[in-house]
Enzyme design. Structure first.
Site, short mmCIF file in Angstrom:
data_model
loop_
_atom_site.label_atom_id
_atom_site.label_comp_id
_atom_site.label_asym_id
_atom_site.label_seq_id
_atom_site.Cartn_x
_atom_site.Cartn_y
_atom_site.Cartn_z
N TYR A 1 -14.86 -4.04 2.90
CA TYR A 1 -13.51 -4.44 2.47
C TYR A 1 -13.31 -5.93 2.79
O TYR A 1 -13.54 -6.35 3.92
CB TYR A 1 -12.42 -3.61 3.18
CG TYR A 1 -11.04 -4.11 2.83
CD1 TYR A 1 -10.48 -3.80 1.58
CD2 TYR A 1 -10.32 -4.92 3.69
CE1 TYR A 1 -9.23 -4.28 1.23
CE2 TYR A 1 -9.06 -5.41 3.35
CZ TYR A 1 -8.52 -5.09 2.12
OH TYR A 1 -7.30 -5.59 1.76
N ASP B 1 -17.84 -12.10 6.94
CA ASP B 1 -16.39 -11.95 6.95
C ASP B 1 -16.01 -11.39 8.33
O ASP B 1 -16.13 -10.20 8.58
CB ASP B 1 -15.97 -11.00 5.81
CG ASP B 1 -14.47 -10.74 5.80
OD1 ASP B 1 -13.80 -11.14 6.75
OD2 ASP B 1 -14.00 -10.13 4.82
N LYS C 1 -6.48 -12.88 10.86
CA LYS C 1 -5.92 -11.83 11.72
C LYS C 1 -5.59 -12.31 13.13
O LYS C 1 -4.55 -12.90 13.34
CB LYS C 1 -6.85 -10.61 11.72
CG LYS C 1 -6.87 -9.90 10.36
CD LYS C 1 -7.30 -8.48 10.48
CE LYS C 1 -7.35 -7.80 9.12
NZ LYS C 1 -6.06 -7.36 8.63
N TYR D 1 0.82 -1.22 0.00
CA TYR D 1 0.00 0.00 0.00
C TYR D 1 0.86 1.27 0.00
O TYR D 1 0.59 2.18 0.78
CB TYR D 1 -0.89 0.05 1.25
CG TYR D 1 -1.86 -1.11 1.38
CD1 TYR D 1 -2.75 -1.43 0.36
CD2 TYR D 1 -1.88 -1.87 2.54
CE1 TYR D 1 -3.64 -2.48 0.50
CE2 TYR D 1 -2.78 -2.92 2.69
CZ TYR D 1 -3.65 -3.22 1.66
OH TYR D 1 -4.54 -4.25 1.81
C1 LIG Z 1 -12.74 -7.82 6.89
C2 LIG Z 1 -11.48 -8.19 6.16
N1 LIG Z 1 -11.53 -9.17 5.24
C3 LIG Z 1 -10.44 -9.57 4.57
C4 LIG Z 1 -9.22 -8.96 4.79
C5 LIG Z 1 -8.01 -9.42 4.01
O1 LIG Z 1 -7.13 -10.11 4.84
P1 LIG Z 1 -5.60 -10.31 4.42
O2 LIG Z 1 -4.97 -8.95 4.47
O3 LIG Z 1 -5.06 -11.25 5.43
O4 LIG Z 1 -5.60 -10.88 3.04
C6 LIG Z 1 -9.12 -7.92 5.72
C7 LIG Z 1 -7.84 -7.25 5.96
O5 LIG Z 1 -7.77 -6.17 6.51
C8 LIG Z 1 -10.28 -7.52 6.43
O6 LIG Z 1 -10.26 -6.53 7.33
#
Ligand SMILES: Cc1ncc(COP(=O)(O)O)c(C=O)c1O
Length: 359
Positions: free
Chosen positions: A154, A248, A277, A26
């Site tokens: 996201y 998610d 995470k 980023y």
């Molecule tokens: C809600 C959500 N889904 C998916 C992701 C993507 O995860 P990764 O960065 O481990 O690919 C993130 C990352 O910030 C997220 O906050």
């Protein structure tokens, strides 16, 4: 520490040599302020090579939920490393992955009981999308291949996940044109937005495979909160219009919103959930896509074509699963959590001045 003078400070050789060769995330690297060289971490602190200490309010992108270098996770991972760092899950199984699968399914609400492991949140979301599309193919409804997703959502940086991450308005806007088109709508927070969503389903439910949402908080899209009733409305819509509900919880999982999983506050469960995470307490990359019995049963067949054709090389990595098992031990001990509690963190102890490490 070997080092060379750089502007006002002495930088280690590994930093000056390596910075020319690494592509940072980023970042417009030409104008980016130089990244800070880190020597080590401890608790809520990041220690730089020149001895300065940072108090980490981001927990390394919301992963280090127990603080850095927790001795229990470190010891469990060290023991695992000595006996077996990794074996493929192709034709083999091992204790850490299977124990973690049982523990996660024991903690999750509803009928979520089959765990597919991958190594990043984005891939977990890709797997969830692929599972949902193939679920409908296996059920004889191959036209159901689009997703309903929400503005400011996201879900990751791989192309499938980008396509449901508000592509026009997000960091992925430049590539929006090459992504698969889905139905991007407002959250059903009031009568008008709920009616719009109802109309969408009435007109197009035969093309919709699933609804994807970050429950309670849209994290990376701006920390936008919504009420648990939004999730109840989506559960009802998904049931009425025969579509899958995908939560998610990569950001919200493992206590971040006050319950172990955010969806527990709505007292409903999705058909598929994604986790990552804080899963390993911020130590090793691991993600999981967990499906209900109903979803899994659509793949259970004598027909090899009905199998889920996905298998990351490091799926169920033993070190990462050991770290996740150790992290669950800690969550259980410190928060006393089992299935469905809304626990109170001991905030007066956690938020001692200058020791805040969660965002
Ligand atoms: C809600 C959500 N889904 C998916 C992701 C993507 O995860 P990764 O960065 O481990 O690919 C993130 C990352 O910030 C997220 O906050």
């Amino acid at each position: 520490m070997a080092g060379r003078a750089s502007e006002n400070s002495v930088m280690p050789d590994w930093y000056l040599d390596g910075l020319e060769h690494v592509w940072l995330p980023y970042a417009q690297m030409k104008t980016l302020p130089a990244p800070l060289p880190v020597a080590r971490t401890q608790g809520s602190r990041i220690v730089l090579t020149d001895g300065r200490e940072l108090i980490d309010g981001i927990a390394s992108w919301w992963t280090a939920c127990h603080g850095y270098n927790h001795p229990h996770i470190r010891d469990v991972v060290a023991t695992q490393l000595a006996s077996m760092p990794h074996v493929m899950l192709g034709g083999l199984a091992h204790e850490q992955a299977l124990r973690l699968a049982s523990r996660l399914t024991g903690l999750l609400p509803g009928e979520l009981n089959r765990v597919f492991f991958s190594e990043s949140g984005s891939v977990a979301v890709e797997v969830a999308m692929k599972m949902a599309i193939q679920y409908w193919i296996n059920c004889g409804a191959p036209t159901k291949s689009q997703f309903v997703a929400f503005k400011a959502g996201y879900h990751g940086d791989t192309t499938g996940a980008m396509a449901i991450s508000d592509p026009e308005a997000s960091i992925h806007a430049l590539l929006a044109g090459i992504l698969q088109k889905h139905q991007l709508v407002d959250l059903p927070e009031d009568d008008a937005t709920t009616a719009t969503l109802e109309r969408l389903f009435a007109e197009r439910s035969e093309s919709i495979a699933g609804i994807v949402i970050e429950p309670l908080v849209q994290g990376a899209g701006g920390m936008k909160f919504h009420d648990a009733s939004v999730l109840q409305r989506l559960r009802a819509l998904a049931d009425r219009h025969d579509t899958l509900l995908i939560f998610d919880e990569i950001f919200t999982g493992f206590g971040r919103t006050g319950s172990m999983f955010a969806c527990e506050q709505a007292e409903i469960a999705p058909d598929i959930i994604t986790l990552s995470k804080a899963l390993t307490g911020g130590t090793l990359p691991l993600a999981a896509t967990i499906a209900t019995r109903k979803v899994f049963n659509a793949f259970w067949s004598d027909d090899p074509k009905k199998a889920l054709m996905h298998g990351p090389t490091y799926t169920g990595n033993a070190l990462a699963c050991a770290a996740a098992n150790a992290s669950l031990d800690l969550l259980k001990k410190s928060l006393g959590c089992g299935r469905s509690p809304t626990f109170q963190l001991p905030w007066s102890e956690v938020l001692r001045p200058a020791e805040i490490c969660r965002v």
